[in-house]
Design a protein around this motif. Structure first.
Motif, PDB file in Angstrom:
ATOM      1  N   ARG A  38       0.839  -1.190   0.000  1.00 22.77           N
ATOM      2  CA  ARG A  38       0.000   0.000   0.000  1.00 22.77           C
ATOM      3  C   ARG A  38       0.882   1.251   0.000  1.00 22.77           C
ATOM      4  NH1 ARG A  38      -3.264  -0.814   5.458  1.00 22.77           N
ATOM      5  NH2 ARG A  38      -4.457   0.930   4.600  1.00 22.77           N
ATOM      6  N   TRP A  39       0.416   2.308  -0.681  1.00 21.29           N
ATOM      7  CA  TRP A  39       1.099   3.586  -0.691  1.00 21.29           C
ATOM      8  C   TRP A  39       0.758   4.372   0.568  1.00 21.29           C
ATOM      9  CZ3 TRP A  39       4.817   4.826  -4.064  1.00 21.29           C
ATOM     10  CH2 TRP A  39       4.859   4.153  -5.286  1.00 21.29           C
ATOM     11  N   PHE A  40       1.687   5.187   1.015  1.00 20.97           N
ATOM     12  CA  PHE A  40       1.407   6.084   2.134  1.00 20.97           C
ATOM     13  C   PHE A  40       2.201   7.378   1.952  1.00 20.97           C
ATOM     14  CE2 PHE A  40       5.166   3.817   3.631  1.00 20.97           C
ATOM     15  CZ  PHE A  40       5.932   4.816   4.198  1.00 20.97           C
ATOM     16  N   ALA A  41       1.712   8.450   2.554  1.00 22.25           N
ATOM     17  CA  ALA A  41       2.389   9.747   2.552  1.00 22.25           C
ATOM     18  C   ALA A  41       2.012  10.475   3.829  1.00 22.25           C
ATOM     19  CB  ALA A  41       1.992  10.574   1.327  1.00 22.25           C
ATOM     20  N   GLY A  42       2.901  11.307   4.321  1.00 17.63           N
ATOM     21  CA  GLY A  42       2.596  12.005   5.563  1.00 17.63           C
ATOM     22  C   GLY A  42       3.537  13.162   5.806  1.00 17.63           C
ATOM     23  N   GLY A  43       3.149  13.990   6.741  1.00 18.54           N
ATOM     24  CA  GLY A  43       3.974  15.115   7.135  1.00 18.54           C
ATOM     25  C   GLY A  43       3.682  15.519   8.560  1.00 18.54           C
ATOM     26  N   GLN A  44       4.634  16.189   9.198  1.00 18.78           N
ATOM     27  CA  GLN A  44       4.416  16.640  10.570  1.00 18.78           C
ATOM     28  C   GLN A  44       5.246  17.881  10.858  1.00 18.78           C
ATOM     29  OE1 GLN A  44       5.839  13.282  12.996  1.00 18.78           O
ATOM     30  NE2 GLN A  44       7.631  14.503  13.536  1.00 18.78           N
ATOM     31  N   LEU A  45       4.721  18.691  11.765  1.00 19.89           N
ATOM     32  CA  LEU A  45       5.437  19.818  12.350  1.00 19.89           C
ATOM     33  C   LEU A  45       5.475  19.584  13.854  1.00 19.89           C
ATOM     34  CD1 LEU A  45       3.820  22.798  10.393  1.00 19.89           C
ATOM     35  CD2 LEU A  45       6.109  21.821  10.033  1.00 19.89           C
ATOM     36  N   GLN A  46       6.633  19.792  14.466  1.00 24.15           N
ATOM     37  CA  GLN A  46       6.782  19.429  15.873  1.00 24.15           C
ATOM     38  C   GLN A  46       7.730  20.381  16.589  1.00 24.15           C
ATOM     39  OE1 GLN A  46       7.108  15.137  17.411  1.00 24.15           O
ATOM     40  NE2 GLN A  46       9.240  15.760  17.288  1.00 24.15           N
ATOM     41  N   ARG A  47       7.372  20.683  17.834  1.00 17.94           N
ATOM     42  CA  ARG A  47       8.292  21.381  18.740  1.00 17.94           C
ATOM     43  C   ARG A  47       8.492  20.454  19.938  1.00 17.94           C
ATOM     44  NH1 ARG A  47      10.384  26.428  19.742  1.00 17.94           N
ATOM     45  NH2 ARG A  47      10.817  26.962  21.923  1.00 17.94           N
ATOM     46  N   GLU A  48       9.745  20.083  20.191  1.00 20.03           N
ATOM     47  CA  GLU A  48      10.033  19.058  21.188  1.00 20.03           C
ATOM     48  C   GLU A  48      11.265  19.429  21.987  1.00 20.03           C
ATOM     49  OE1 GLU A  48      10.388  14.190  21.202  1.00 20.03           O
ATOM     50  OE2 GLU A  48      11.250  15.307  19.540  1.00 20.03           O
ATOM     51  N   SER A  49      11.218  19.090  23.280  1.00 13.07           N
ATOM     52  CA  SER A  49      12.396  19.252  24.121  1.00 13.07           C
ATOM     53  C   SER A  49      13.347  18.096  23.831  1.00 13.07           C
ATOM     54  CB  SER A  49      12.008  19.253  25.601  1.00 13.07           C
ATOM     55  OG  SER A  49      11.185  20.359  25.902  1.00 13.07           O
ATOM     56  N   THR A  50      14.512  18.402  23.304  1.00 11.49           N
ATOM     57  CA  THR A  50      15.511  17.392  22.966  1.00 11.49           C
ATOM     58  C   THR A  50      16.776  17.714  23.747  1.00 11.49           C
ATOM     59  OG1 THR A  50      14.584  17.128  20.750  1.00 11.49           O
ATOM     60  CG2 THR A  50      16.827  16.327  21.097  1.00 11.49           C
ATOM     61  N   GLY A  51      16.966  16.988  24.847  1.00 11.04           N
ATOM     62  CA  GLY A  51      18.072  17.311  25.730  1.00 11.04           C
ATOM     63  C   GLY A  51      17.881  18.700  26.318  1.00 11.04           C
ATOM     64  N   ASP A  52      18.906  19.544  26.193  1.00  7.58           N
ATOM     65  CA  ASP A  52      18.830  20.913  26.705  1.00  7.58           C
ATOM     66  C   ASP A  52      18.371  21.897  25.638  1.00  7.58           C
ATOM     67  OD1 ASP A  52      19.605  20.239  29.256  1.00  7.58           O
ATOM     68  OD2 ASP A  52      21.752  20.435  28.806  1.00  7.58           O
ATOM     69  N   TYR A  53      17.812  21.403  24.544  1.00  6.90           N
ATOM     70  CA  TYR A  53      17.390  22.252  23.442  1.00  6.90           C
ATOM     71  C   TYR A  53      15.900  22.073  23.167  1.00  6.90           C
ATOM     72  CZ  TYR A  53      22.376  22.662  22.498  1.00  6.90           C
ATOM     73  OH  TYR A  53      23.718  22.915  22.609  1.00  6.90           O
ATOM     74  N   ASP A  54      15.283  23.139  22.692  1.00  3.43           N
ATOM     75  CA  ASP A  54      13.944  23.050  22.107  1.00  3.43           C
ATOM     76  C   ASP A  54      14.124  22.989  20.597  1.00  3.43           C
ATOM     77  OD1 ASP A  54      12.584  23.153  24.498  1.00  3.43           O
ATOM     78  OD2 ASP A  54      12.557  25.341  24.532  1.00  3.43           O
ATOM     79  N   VAL A  55      13.584  21.949  19.983  1.00  4.33           N
ATOM     80  CA  VAL A  55      13.799  21.707  18.562  1.00  4.33           C
ATOM     81  C   VAL A  55      12.494  21.911  17.812  1.00  4.33           C
ATOM     82  CG1 VAL A  55      14.487  20.028  16.817  1.00  4.33           C
ATOM     83  CG2 VAL A  55      15.663  20.083  19.029  1.00  4.33           C
ATOM     84  N   ASN A  56      12.519  22.822  16.848  1.00  2.00           N
ATOM     85  CA  ASN A  56      11.417  22.954  15.892  1.00  2.00           C
ATOM     86  C   ASN A  56      11.783  22.119  14.663  1.00  2.00           C
ATOM     87  OD1 ASN A  56      10.014  24.851  17.495  1.00  2.00           O
ATOM     88  ND2 ASN A  56      11.325  26.498  16.726  1.00  2.00           N
ATOM     89  N   SER A  57      10.912  21.193  14.308  1.00  4.40           N
ATOM     90  CA  SER A  57      11.267  20.296  13.214  1.00  4.40           C
ATOM     91  C   SER A  57      10.073  20.064  12.301  1.00  4.40           C
ATOM     92  CB  SER A  57      11.762  18.950  13.760  1.00  4.40           C
ATOM     93  OG  SER A  57      10.717  18.275  14.457  1.00  4.40           O
ATOM     94  N   GLY A  58      10.389  19.634  11.095  1.00  5.23           N
ATOM     95  CA  GLY A  58       9.370  19.260  10.130  1.00  5.23           C
ATOM     96  C   GLY A  58       9.816  18.011   9.398  1.00  5.23           C
ATOM     97  N   ARG A  59       8.847  17.253   8.905  1.00  3.54           N
ATOM     98  CA  ARG A  59       9.180  16.005   8.211  1.00  3.54           C
ATOM     99  C   ARG A  59       8.139  15.727   7.141  1.00  3.54           C
ATOM    100  NH1 ARG A  59      10.188  10.965  11.934  1.00  3.54           N
ATOM    101  NH2 ARG A  59      12.215  12.024  12.050  1.00  3.54           N
ATOM    102  N   LEU A  60       8.602  15.333   5.958  1.00  3.34           N
ATOM    103  CA  LEU A  60       7.746  14.851   4.883  1.00  3.34           C
ATOM    104  C   LEU A  60       8.207  13.452   4.524  1.00  3.34           C
ATOM    105  CD1 LEU A  60       7.591  18.015   2.570  1.00  3.34           C
ATOM    106  CD2 LEU A  60       5.813  17.198   4.149  1.00  3.34           C
ATOM    107  N   ARG A  61       7.236  12.562   4.294  1.00  7.47           N
ATOM    108  CA  ARG A  61       7.590  11.165   4.025  1.00  7.47           C
ATOM    109  C   ARG A  61       6.589  10.576   3.038  1.00  7.47           C
ATOM    110  NH1 ARG A  61       7.941   7.177   9.135  1.00  7.47           N
ATOM    111  NH2 ARG A  61       9.860   8.397   9.473  1.00  7.47           N
ATOM    112  N   ALA A  62       7.070   9.737   2.096  1.00 11.57           N
ATOM    113  CA  ALA A  62       6.196   9.060   1.141  1.00 11.57           C
ATOM    114  C   ALA A  62       6.851   7.744   0.736  1.00 11.57           C
ATOM    115  CB  ALA A  62       5.935   9.926  -0.087  1.00 11.57           C
ATOM    116  N   GLY A  63       6.038   6.693   0.626  1.00  4.41           N
ATOM    117  CA  GLY A  63       6.586   5.391   0.250  1.00  4.41           C
ATOM    118  C   GLY A  63       5.517   4.323   0.226  1.00  4.41           C
ATOM    119  N   ARG A  64       5.957   3.082   0.391  1.00 11.43           N
ATOM    120  CA  ARG A  64       5.055   1.940   0.358  1.00 11.43           C
ATOM    121  C   ARG A  64       5.339   1.039   1.556  1.00 11.43           C
ATOM    122  NH1 ARG A  64       4.316  -1.154  -5.092  1.00 11.43           N
ATOM    123  NH2 ARG A  64       2.149  -1.164  -4.389  1.00 11.43           N
TER     124      ARG A  64
END
Length: 650
Positions: free
Chosen positions: A385-411
């Motif tokens: 099956r095909w899939f696609a997705g994306g996300q925006l995230q703000r997360e505490s990573t160690g002593d840092y606040d990380v603003n991140s984004g991700r795009l993904r597509a595949g099977r």
């Protein structure tokens, strides 16, 4: 007919249900009293026990049972005298009638426990000064020797003991498989010579044998005849049962009933029922679970059509109640890793034009703010099956606040034990923390990678495994895009195994296995030293599911100024001993655990410095998986943490 008494000079015997056993257990954790669910030892006795009459006023009489402890509780609970104690204005002649029936009633109850030659006396005494009643019925019982099994004969109709050479090879293989299955039923027969005879054990043994036949290849199997011959003088029981297996069945096509919104052919591809394979109840339930968890149906029930069909191509009927095309779900939650959580989820089962399923989510907790969407197509005939997705995230990573984004597509493809996926992924990460500078992990970085994942699960249960193993491998090849281009390789391997470590039994012979749970995880990101890898591709560990005794993602690499951030190398290991708890002689749904966890993260293998956590906990076998409560001590931090978790995932 459950059993037949051959001869007895001192007792009469008729079938009756085995008494119920109500088990209470209590467990305390940090000042909270937990009361496990009572367990009914025998459903047959419960069915036979007549409802009690509501108590009101002074009892008409009291009942006293003088008998050995092995039978006293059953008699006290199920003697029919008990339900008449509070009848107002009970006449003397009616009481005499009850006394006359008490002997037969007691013998009936004792017979279900294997006592067919008891000595019973029933006496009525006046007790005008007793608060329990003006009269007392005293039932004195000497049960005598318990009947034991002398022989057990398990047979099958149509069992000729050989194979017809005139049959086709397929028919010969089917008959051979059926004979082997029947031999397993005989080997696994639970009532062996020398064991005590009870009505409940006799019923359970017959039904267990029938279930073994019906669970695979022979869904229409039935008990043709059964007989228990009781010699009350010798205190022996001769058992015999004959099963009629019926024809062997194979899965035919899936027929969907109740489908209106969604394509029935899509249901067939989601179910992945092995058409043409030998009938297996486990396969049927797995297909039902896949349909129910697909999100397209609110209710699913699969049955094999055995009425007037060819057993070699028996249709499977899927009765479904479809879910709405769109749904909005609000969900609060809590975890010891990230605290309270609020989430809002929107589900669209048929996106316009493309017809894919979309799950969009907003989530907020102490560590993470997330907005994501995941789109999936129905699987094709090969299961991909095909899939696609994306996300925006703000997360505490160690002593840092990380603003991140991700795009993904595949099977992706899921089979009974194995999940596979391959996809193209774009990552963006911007770390915001103290002392950000051009050469620190707080830089903005992006990357593009091609990834492959493989997961094999070989556990005996998907939700609460007690044996088996699982392994998962992730491999990614990519290049950073900002601030400059650098190739990298990322890999992660996870493994878990449950190894039996003896068997724990209660006073009634009910047993469950203790086990040792082993877990290991290792990862690496390979790139030149100065490559700016997005922090979302690096490793942190610690928390409920990794290294207990430490905070969530609190184990990582360190900058020159001591700031915690994600590292390029990861190693985690855990050993846990899990043992069922027996309380007051009865098996409970609780288990005790002792464990040692260790984990390390660093930018160089030589800098790996393991953090160790040790502790103990309890597990409760809930319907949705184990509820886990652990107290862990972090050896490095010298702190004690409580870790709570529901369910099992790998």
């Amino acid at each position: 007919m459950p059993f037949r008494v051959l001869r007895s000079t001192s007792s009469s015997s008729t079938p009756a249900p085995w008494p119920a056993l109500l088990l209470f257990s209590a467990l305390c954790l940090q000042g909270c009293s937990l009361l496990p669910r009572g367990q009914d030892g025998d459903s047959a006795a419960s069915a036979a026990a007549t409802p009690a009459i509501a108590e009101s006023g002074t009892p008409s009489f009291a009942v006293q049972v003088n008998a050995p402890a092995s039978v006293r509780e059953t008699l006290e609970r199920h003697l029919e005298l008990q339900r008449f104690r509070h009848l107002p204005d009970l006449h003397a002649n009616e009481l005499q009638r009850l006394l006359g029936a008490a002997d037969a009633n007691a013998r009936e109850l004792l017979g279900t426990m294997g006592y067919f030659a008891p000595t019973i006396t029933v006496e009525l005494t006046e007790t005008p000064d007793s608060k329990a009643g003006p009269r007392t019925v005293v039932v004195t019982v000497q049960p005598g020797p318990q009947t034991r099994i002398a022989s057990a004969d398990v047979d099958f109709t149509g069992n000729t003991g050989g194979i017809n050479t005139a049959q086709s090879p397929e028919e010969t293989d089917s008959q051979s498989a059926s004979i082997r299955q029947q031999q397993r039923v005989q080997r696994n027969w639970s009532l062996q010579p020398g064991q005590p005879f009870t009505q409940s054990a006799w019923d359970s043994a017959k039904n267990d044998g029938l279930r073994q036949l019906q669970a695979r290849r022979h869904p229409t199997a039935r008990i043709a005849t059964s007989r228990a011959e009781i010699d009350a003088d010798k205190h022996e029981a001769k058992l015999s049962v004959t099963y009629e297996p019926g024809p062997p069945y194979r899965f035919g096509p899936l027929r969907v009933e109740g489908s209106e919104r969604y394509d029935p052919d899509g249901a067939r591809r989601l179910a992945r029922l092995p058409t043409g394979a030998v009938y297996d109840e486990a396969e049927l339930l797995d297909a039902q679970l896949r349909l129910a968890s697909s999100g397209y149906y609110d209710a699913v029930f699969l049955t094999l059509d055995t009425e007037g069909t060819d057993p070699q191509t028996a249709p499977v009927v899927a009765q479904v109640r479809e879910a709405k095309v769109q749904k909005l779900v609000f969900g609060p939650g809590f975890s010891t890793d990230s605290g309270a959580r609020l989430s809002l989820e929107h589900i669209h089962n048929q996106l316009p034009v493309i017809g894919w399923r979309a799950v969009s989510k907003l989530s907020l907790d102490r560590e993470t703010k997330l907005a994501s969407t995941e789109w999936t197509d129905l699987p094709d005939n090969r299961g991909w099956r095909w899939f696609a997705g994306g996300q925006l995230q703000r997360e505490s990573t160690g002593d840092y606040d990380v603003n991140s984004g991700r795009l993904r597509a595949g099977r992706s493809k899921s089979t009974k034990n194995i999940d596979r996926n391959y996809f193209l992924q774009y990552d963006y990460a911007n770390s915001q923390g103290l002392d950000a500078n051009v050469q620190s992990p707080s830089d903005t970085s992006t990357a593009l990678s091609v990834n492959y994942g493989w997961t094999g699960r070989y556990f005996n249960s998907p939700t609460a495994p007690t044996r088996g193993h699982g392994i998962a491998v992730e491999l990614g090849l990519g290049t950073t895009l900002r601030p400059e281009r650098d190739p990298f390789v990322r890999t992660l391997v996870r493994w878990q195994s449950f190894i039996p470590a003896g068997r724990v039994q209660d006073a009634a012979g009910v047993g469950r296995s203790a086990r040792v749970a082993l877990r290991a995880e290792g990862g690496a990101v390979l790139a030149r030293d100065g490559a700016q890898i997005p922090v979302t591709q690096l490793f942190l560990t610690g928390g409920d599911t990794t290294v207990r005794g430490y905070g969530y993602r609190s184990i990582g690499a360190r900058t020159d100024k001591g700031q915690l951030y994600g590292g390029r190398y990861l190693a985690v290991g855990s050993v846990e001993w899990q043992r069922p708890i027996v309380y007051q002689g009865a098996m409970t749904d609780w288990e005790s655990t002792l464990f040692v966890d260790a984990g390390a993260v660093a930018d160089r293998l030589g800098d790996m410095d393991p953090r160790v956590g040790v502790g103990a906990g309890v597990r409760w076998r809930s319907p949705v998986g184990p509820l886990q409560a652990d107290l862990a001590y972090g050896v490095k931090t010298k702190e004690v943490r409580l870790h709570l978790r529901l369910g099992f995932s790998f």
